[in-house]
Design a protein around this motif. Structure first.
Motif, PDB file in Angstrom:
ATOM      1  N   UNK A   8      58.254 -30.620   1.562  1.00 18.68           N
ATOM      2  CA  UNK A   8      58.507 -30.393   0.150  1.00 18.68           C
ATOM      3  C   UNK A   8      57.982 -31.572  -0.652  1.00 18.68           C
ATOM      4  N   UNK A   9      57.519 -31.297  -1.883  1.00 21.15           N
ATOM      5  CA  UNK A   9      57.043 -32.349  -2.780  1.00 21.15           C
ATOM      6  C   UNK A   9      57.812 -32.269  -4.093  1.00 21.15           C
ATOM      7  N   UNK A  10      58.361 -33.399  -4.511  1.00 20.36           N
ATOM      8  CA  UNK A  10      59.152 -33.422  -5.735  1.00 20.36           C
ATOM      9  C   UNK A  10      58.252 -33.451  -6.960  1.00 20.36           C
ATOM     10  N   UNK A  11      58.782 -32.890  -8.044  1.00 16.62           N
ATOM     11  CA  UNK A  11      58.097 -32.933  -9.344  1.00 16.62           C
ATOM     12  C   UNK A  11      59.168 -32.784 -10.422  1.00 16.62           C
ATOM     13  N   UNK A  12      59.319 -33.810 -11.237  1.00 18.56           N
ATOM     14  CA  UNK A  12      60.350 -33.773 -12.275  1.00 18.56           C
ATOM     15  C   UNK A  12      61.731 -33.648 -11.663  1.00 18.56           C
ATOM     16  N   UNK A  13      62.500 -32.668 -12.146  1.00 19.71           N
ATOM     17  CA  UNK A  13      63.844 -32.442 -11.629  1.00 19.71           C
ATOM     18  C   UNK A  13      63.859 -31.494 -10.433  1.00 19.71           C
ATOM     19  N   UNK A  14      62.708 -30.942 -10.090  1.00 21.39           N
ATOM     20  CA  UNK A  14      62.658 -29.979  -8.997  1.00 21.39           C
ATOM     21  C   UNK A  14      61.532 -30.274  -8.031  1.00 21.39           C
ATOM     22  N   UNK A  15      60.859 -29.219  -7.598  1.00 21.84           N
ATOM     23  CA  UNK A  15      59.765 -29.331  -6.645  1.00 21.84           C
ATOM     24  C   UNK A  15      58.501 -28.713  -7.231  1.00 21.84           C
ATOM     25  N   UNK A  16      57.367 -29.104  -6.675  1.00 19.70           N
ATOM     26  CA  UNK A  16      56.107 -28.463  -7.057  1.00 19.70           C
ATOM     27  C   UNK A  16      56.132 -26.999  -6.626  1.00 19.70           C
ATOM     28  N   UNK A  17      55.485 -26.159  -7.404  1.00 21.69           N
ATOM     29  CA  UNK A  17      55.446 -24.733  -7.073  1.00 21.69           C
ATOM     30  C   UNK A  17      54.824 -24.509  -5.698  1.00 21.69           C
ATOM     31  N   UNK A  18      53.871 -25.344  -5.326  1.00 17.27           N
ATOM     32  CA  UNK A  18      53.237 -25.200  -4.017  1.00 17.27           C
ATOM     33  C   UNK A  18      54.251 -25.375  -2.883  1.00 17.27           C
ATOM     34  N   UNK A  19      55.325 -26.139  -3.131  1.00 17.09           N
ATOM     35  CA  UNK A  19      56.368 -26.289  -2.111  1.00 17.09           C
ATOM     36  C   UNK A  19      57.072 -24.967  -1.858  1.00 17.09           C
ATOM     37  N   UNK A  20      57.313 -24.197  -2.924  1.00 18.98           N
ATOM     38  CA  UNK A  20      57.961 -22.898  -2.762  1.00 18.98           C
ATOM     39  C   UNK A  20      57.066 -21.935  -1.988  1.00 18.98           C
ATOM     40  N   UNK A  21      55.755 -22.052  -2.192  1.00 17.72           N
ATOM     41  CA  UNK A  21      54.824 -21.216  -1.435  1.00 17.72           C
ATOM     42  C   UNK A  21      54.885 -21.557   0.048  1.00 17.72           C
ATOM     43  N   UNK A  22      54.975 -22.849   0.367  1.00 18.69           N
ATOM     44  CA  UNK A  22      55.067 -23.276   1.762  1.00 18.69           C
ATOM     45  C   UNK A  22      56.379 -22.798   2.377  1.00 18.69           C
ATOM     46  N   UNK A  23      57.462 -22.844   1.605  1.00 16.55           N
ATOM     47  CA  UNK A  23      58.757 -22.347   2.099  1.00 16.55           C
ATOM     48  C   UNK A  23      58.663 -20.859   2.417  1.00 16.55           C
ATOM     49  N   UNK A  24      58.055 -20.080   1.523  1.00 18.33           N
ATOM     50  CA  UNK A  24      57.910 -18.640   1.758  1.00 18.33           C
ATOM     51  C   UNK A  24      57.102 -18.367   3.023  1.00 18.33           C
ATOM     52  N   UNK A  25      55.980 -19.086   3.186  1.00 15.52           N
ATOM     53  CA  UNK A  25      55.154 -18.900   4.384  1.00 15.52           C
ATOM     54  C   UNK A  25      55.910 -19.321   5.641  1.00 15.52           C
ATOM     55  N   UNK A  26      56.641 -20.422   5.545  1.00 11.82           N
ATOM     56  CA  UNK A  26      57.420 -20.891   6.688  1.00 11.82           C
ATOM     57  C   UNK A  26      58.515 -19.919   7.075  1.00 11.82           C
ATOM     58  N   UNK A  27      59.163 -19.354   6.082  1.00 10.67           N
ATOM     59  CA  UNK A  27      60.236 -18.393   6.354  1.00 10.67           C
ATOM     60  C   UNK A  27      59.691 -17.153   7.049  1.00 10.67           C
ATOM     61  N   UNK A  28      58.527 -16.681   6.606  1.00 20.59           N
ATOM     62  CA  UNK A  28      57.920 -15.509   7.247  1.00 20.59           C
ATOM     63  C   UNK A  28      57.609 -15.788   8.717  1.00 20.59           C
ATOM     64  N   UNK A  29      57.058 -16.961   9.003  1.00 24.28           N
ATOM     65  CA  UNK A  29      56.763 -17.321  10.390  1.00 24.28           C
ATOM     66  C   UNK A  29      58.038 -17.491  11.204  1.00 24.28           C
ATOM     67  N   UNK A  30      59.038 -18.156  10.616  1.00 32.46           N
ATOM     68  CA  UNK A  30      60.294 -18.388  11.326  1.00 32.46           C
ATOM     69  C   UNK A  30      60.988 -17.078  11.649  1.00 32.46           C
ATOM     70  N   UNK A  31      61.012 -16.151  10.692  1.00 32.33           N
ATOM     71  CA  UNK A  31      61.658 -14.850  10.924  1.00 32.33           C
ATOM     72  C   UNK A  31      60.917 -14.070  12.007  1.00 32.33           C
ATOM     73  N   UNK A  32      59.583 -14.114  11.961  1.00 32.08           N
ATOM     74  CA  UNK A  32      58.798 -13.372  12.954  1.00 32.08           C
ATOM     75  C   UNK A  32      58.983 -13.948  14.358  1.00 32.08           C
ATOM     76  N   UNK A  33      59.098 -15.279  14.446  1.00 33.39           N
ATOM     77  CA  UNK A  33      59.227 -15.934  15.753  1.00 33.39           C
ATOM     78  C   UNK A  33      60.683 -16.051  16.206  1.00 33.39           C
TER      79      UNK A  33
END
Length: 244
Positions: A8-33
């Protein structure tokens, strides 16, 4: 595969949008595996990490060390590598933005992993991750796998759409050991155009090329970008010519 670590990468009070994309991709892989996924945030705080809960991240590690007060890519890479080893994670996912492309290969070396950059697809099948990435300046794509037990991927921003998956993120801290030897270079100050959208984070990009005839006409691109609440881009020819 045993566990996926998403960076994850911080930006302001939250995270960069690209971090949420990585989380979504990671979740898909984790669920499949059928394996767990955990996030790691270096130099941030729990409130920032918890914003990833909206995209399905249920667990995050906050890597802490005073050395992270001033950014150092080599120190951050060491911190992520230590968390990956402590979590026994054998898949590590980054965003393929400027920071990710600099840090990911360093982490791969530190944890003994194979590395593929700028991935545009990653799917779990037959016990391994099948990866697609562009080659020859985007003129073609290749499909590949990583043969090593530990795998490190960087995912191209704005390709993996962040998907809402309402969850609560439980955070814990891990003190990591960072020495002066890990800080090869340190950023002491950052200057940026306030109010300007980052191209990597923008939904709309207005880009100019040789057709604008000269730098004196680039205000047309900037005005249109402002009207569309977008970011300003430029072709390679424009940059090479020094217009932008």
């Amino acid at each position: 595969m045993k566990k996926i670590l998403v960076v994850l990468e911080s930006q302001g009070e939250g995270l960069k949008r690209s971090s949420f994309e990585v989380v979504t991709a990671g979740k898909a892989l984790a669920d499949a595996a059928g394996i767990p996924m955990v996030g790691v945030l270096v130099g941030g705080n729990e409130a920032q990490a918890q914003t990833a809960g909206a995209y399905g991240l249920t667990e995050a590690v906050i890597a802490q060390n005073d050395a992270f007060a001033n950014y150092s890519s080599t120190a951050v890479a060491e911190g992520i590598a230590q968390v990956a080893k402590a979590e026994d994670a054998d898949v590590v996912l980054f965003s393929a933005n400027a920071a990710g492309l600099e840090i990911a290969p360093r982490v791969a070396v530190k944890i003994g992993g194979g590395y593929v950059s700028d991935c545009v697809a990653a799917d779990f099948a037959d016990g391994n991750i099948t990866i697609k990435k562009p080659v020859y300046a985007g003129k073609a794509q290749i499909t590949c796998t990583i043969n090593s037990d530990v795998k490190v991927l960087s995912l191209r921003p704005n390709v993996f759409t962040a998907v809402n998956a309402d969850a609560a993120t439980a955070c814990r801290t891990q003190a990591v050991d960072i020495t002066d030897a890990h800080k090869k270079a340190v950023v002491t100050s950052v200057a940026k155009n306030e109010g300007k959208l980052d191209v990597a984070e923008a939904d709309v990009i207005v880009s100019g090329g040789r057709g604008i005839k000269g730098p004196e006409n680039y205000n047309l691109i900037e005005d249109l970008a402002d009207a569309l609440d977008g970011a300003v881009g430029a072709s390679r020819a424009v940059v090479d010519a020094g217009w932008r």
